[in-house]
Design a protein around this motif. Sequence first.
Motif, PDB file in Angstrom:
ATOM      1  N   ILE A 445       0.862  -1.183   0.000  1.00 57.25           N
ATOM      2  CA  ILE A 445       0.000   0.000   0.000  1.00 57.25           C
ATOM      3  C   ILE A 445       0.899   1.234   0.000  1.00 57.25           C
ATOM      4  O   ILE A 445       1.735   1.404   0.890  1.00 57.25           O
ATOM      5  CB  ILE A 445      -0.933   0.005   1.226  1.00 57.25           C
ATOM      6  N   LEU A 446       0.727   2.094  -1.013  1.00 58.48           N
ATOM      7  CA  LEU A 446       1.603   3.256  -1.175  1.00 58.48           C
ATOM      8  C   LEU A 446       0.758   4.527  -1.254  1.00 58.48           C
ATOM      9  O   LEU A 446      -0.052   4.691  -2.171  1.00 58.48           O
ATOM     10  CB  LEU A 446       2.468   3.105  -2.433  1.00 58.48           C
ATOM     11  N   ASP A 447       0.964   5.420  -0.292  1.00 56.18           N
ATOM     12  CA  ASP A 447       0.199   6.665  -0.194  1.00 56.18           C
ATOM     13  C   ASP A 447       0.998   7.800  -0.839  1.00 56.18           C
ATOM     14  O   ASP A 447       1.969   8.298  -0.277  1.00 56.18           O
ATOM     15  CB  ASP A 447      -0.102   6.974   1.276  1.00 56.18           C
ATOM     16  N   GLU A 448       0.586   8.183  -2.044  1.00 58.73           N
ATOM     17  CA  GLU A 448       1.260   9.228  -2.834  1.00 58.73           C
ATOM     18  C   GLU A 448       2.767   8.955  -2.928  1.00 58.73           C
ATOM     19  O   GLU A 448       3.592   9.746  -2.436  1.00 58.73           O
ATOM     20  CB  GLU A 448       0.957  10.609  -2.256  1.00 58.73           C
ATOM     21  N   PRO A 449       3.159   7.867  -3.573  1.00 56.06           N
ATOM     22  CA  PRO A 449       4.576   7.488  -3.641  1.00 56.06           C
ATOM     23  C   PRO A 449       5.449   8.443  -4.444  1.00 56.06           C
ATOM     24  O   PRO A 449       6.676   8.435  -4.299  1.00 56.06           O
ATOM     25  CB  PRO A 449       4.544   6.104  -4.311  1.00 56.06           C
ATOM     26  N   LEU A 450       4.849   9.291  -5.290  1.00 51.03           N
ATOM     27  CA  LEU A 450       5.655  10.158  -6.149  1.00 51.03           C
ATOM     28  C   LEU A 450       5.992  11.502  -5.510  1.00 51.03           C
ATOM     29  O   LEU A 450       6.746  12.283  -6.102  1.00 51.03           O
ATOM     30  CB  LEU A 450       4.930  10.401  -7.479  1.00 51.03           C
ATOM     31  N   ASN A 451       5.446  11.792  -4.329  1.00 51.08           N
ATOM     32  CA  ASN A 451       5.775  13.067  -3.685  1.00 51.08           C
ATOM     33  C   ASN A 451       7.290  13.242  -3.591  1.00 51.08           C
ATOM     34  O   ASN A 451       7.987  12.379  -3.056  1.00 51.08           O
ATOM     35  CB  ASN A 451       5.174  13.128  -2.276  1.00 51.08           C
ATOM     36  N   TYR A 452       7.785  14.368  -4.103  1.00 53.74           N
ATOM     37  CA  TYR A 452       9.202  14.755  -4.055  1.00 53.74           C
ATOM     38  C   TYR A 452      10.103  13.928  -4.981  1.00 53.74           C
ATOM     39  O   TYR A 452      11.298  14.208  -5.081  1.00 53.74           O
ATOM     40  CB  TYR A 452       9.771  14.661  -2.631  1.00 53.74           C
ATOM     41  N   MET A 453       9.582  12.910  -5.670  1.00 53.87           N
ATOM     42  CA  MET A 453      10.417  12.014  -6.473  1.00 53.87           C
ATOM     43  C   MET A 453      10.701  12.624  -7.842  1.00 53.87           C
ATOM     44  O   MET A 453       9.802  13.144  -8.505  1.00 53.87           O
ATOM     45  CB  MET A 453       9.732  10.661  -6.638  1.00 53.87           C
ATOM     46  N   ASP A 454      11.969  12.503  -8.301  1.00 54.30           N
ATOM     47  CA  ASP A 454      12.330  13.046  -9.608  1.00 54.30           C
ATOM     48  C   ASP A 454      11.702  12.229 -10.740  1.00 54.30           C
ATOM     49  O   ASP A 454      11.198  11.124 -10.535  1.00 54.30           O
ATOM     50  CB  ASP A 454      13.853  13.133  -9.763  1.00 54.30           C
ATOM     51  N   VAL A 455      11.732  12.784 -11.947  1.00 54.67           N
ATOM     52  CA  VAL A 455      11.045  12.185 -13.092  1.00 54.67           C
ATOM     53  C   VAL A 455      11.575  10.791 -13.402  1.00 54.67           C
ATOM     54  O   VAL A 455      10.804   9.873 -13.698  1.00 54.67           O
ATOM     55  CB  VAL A 455      11.184  13.100 -14.329  1.00 54.67           C
ATOM     56  N   TRP A 456      12.895  10.605 -13.318  1.00 52.70           N
ATOM     57  CA  TRP A 456      13.478   9.305 -13.665  1.00 52.70           C
ATOM     58  C   TRP A 456      13.021   8.229 -12.669  1.00 52.70           C
ATOM     59  O   TRP A 456      12.712   7.105 -13.062  1.00 52.70           O
ATOM     60  CB  TRP A 456      14.999   9.409 -13.694  1.00 52.70           C
TER      61      TRP A 456
END
Length: 494
Positions: A445-456
Amino acid sequence: MSTLEINDLSFSYDGGTEPIFEHVSFRLDTDWRLGFTGRNGRGKTTFLKLLLGEYEYSGTIRCTMPFVYYPFPVENESEWVCDIVSERLGDENMWRFRKELSALGVSEDAIYRPYNTLSGGEQTKVQTAILFSRENCFYLLDEPTNHLDRAARETLGKYLARKKGFILVSHDRALLDACTDHTLSVNKTDIAIQKGSFSLWQENKAQRDAFEAAENEKLKKEITRLQTAAARTAGWSRQAEASKNGTRNSGLRPDRGFIGHKSAKMMQRAKSIAQRRETAISEKEALLKNIETAEALKLTPLPFKSHMLAELRDLQVCYDGNPIFAPVSFSICQGDKIHLYGENGAGKTSIFKLLCGEELSYSGNLYVAKDLVVSCLPQGTQGLHGTLQDFLKANALNETLFYTILRKLDFSREQFLCRLENCSAGQKKKVQLARCLCTPAHLYILDEPLNYMDVWSRIQLENLFRDTEAALLFAEHDAAFCENAATQTVYLQK
């Protein structure tokens, strides 16, 4: 038109093993709408802080316009929004703030509420409205989308497209394309500026990387060929030189002058080939320096005895007896990649907490398979401190697997030695993600996993979601990611 000029800028943190910036120079116009991109930990936030004069550096930064920065700290979060605006802008500019807030789609009622009663998205919009209520400034926005749902991101994109003169740090591809006209990128060896949208920059970078990779292969073959030719020619020269002192041929003495001249020509040719080889090596060394690698992530779930892992039927989470969303029904089976979609405050995190075993009040039916193991990725990165070794021990993780995932997510070996409280928000998120992925489980279960993550890293995670056989339940507002990664979308209504 004003300009921002950076000349020979160098900066490193005290005790840092590598410089963040080294002899960087560029110039930009302050009416551009710049998207600022780069891998986590490359120094995007640091660069904005340097513009604000918060760190000492060598080199020069020249700009005739003042800088204003998002986000700014709110010392007393129980203070009313109208009082915060008054302190920041003065009462005479309240009309301007109302105008900007309305353009961002926020009700005027928010002005007369304590700041800490606003949702994360509302707080973002209030701060953005305060920022753009100040005229004749160069605006610095550092990842404003992390608490915004998809509709709010679209609103922000349209809003910023009508503005000019800002640097926007964001990893949201759709937002960058919607509102920027130049792209500023922090690469491995330099900072570069290109006119056009983020997608155009990404396309041009891919073409440039492919060209450099092809040139690199061509030069490798050329270097090998020249090396073989130089060795062969030098051998011939040595043989010819040795024949000067050889035996007579048919009774005739060898013509030493002719043989020596021939030997010298061969040696000169060998030197010429060696010089061409060195030139090819030099050209090869100049290639591939800014190519970003993103090795595939892997996730191997624990086997489970039954196909169905969990099921919700007409479920509503309640606070103080009041349901926070309309009844929702869905099941989670092995291999599912379910995107739980809802606007800010719809209750997505509450469902995650319930499935992770937290006791919350609810109505309806919830079934969770017996002995189900769940690995959760929280939305925030608060509370991370100490070393990675401390983190490993506290979470009982497989050290080899944990570090392997971090390396794939662009953590350098030097960054393994940094304390977590000194890491960027993106690096902290990657530490949390590595913990989640290397924890053996039946359901992730992942809650907004892309927060702060770079495009790559976003693309890495997108490919992982698409290719893995693990069961996944996640909340995310990046439209491109959700479209490519989910097999099913469940809509949550307030």
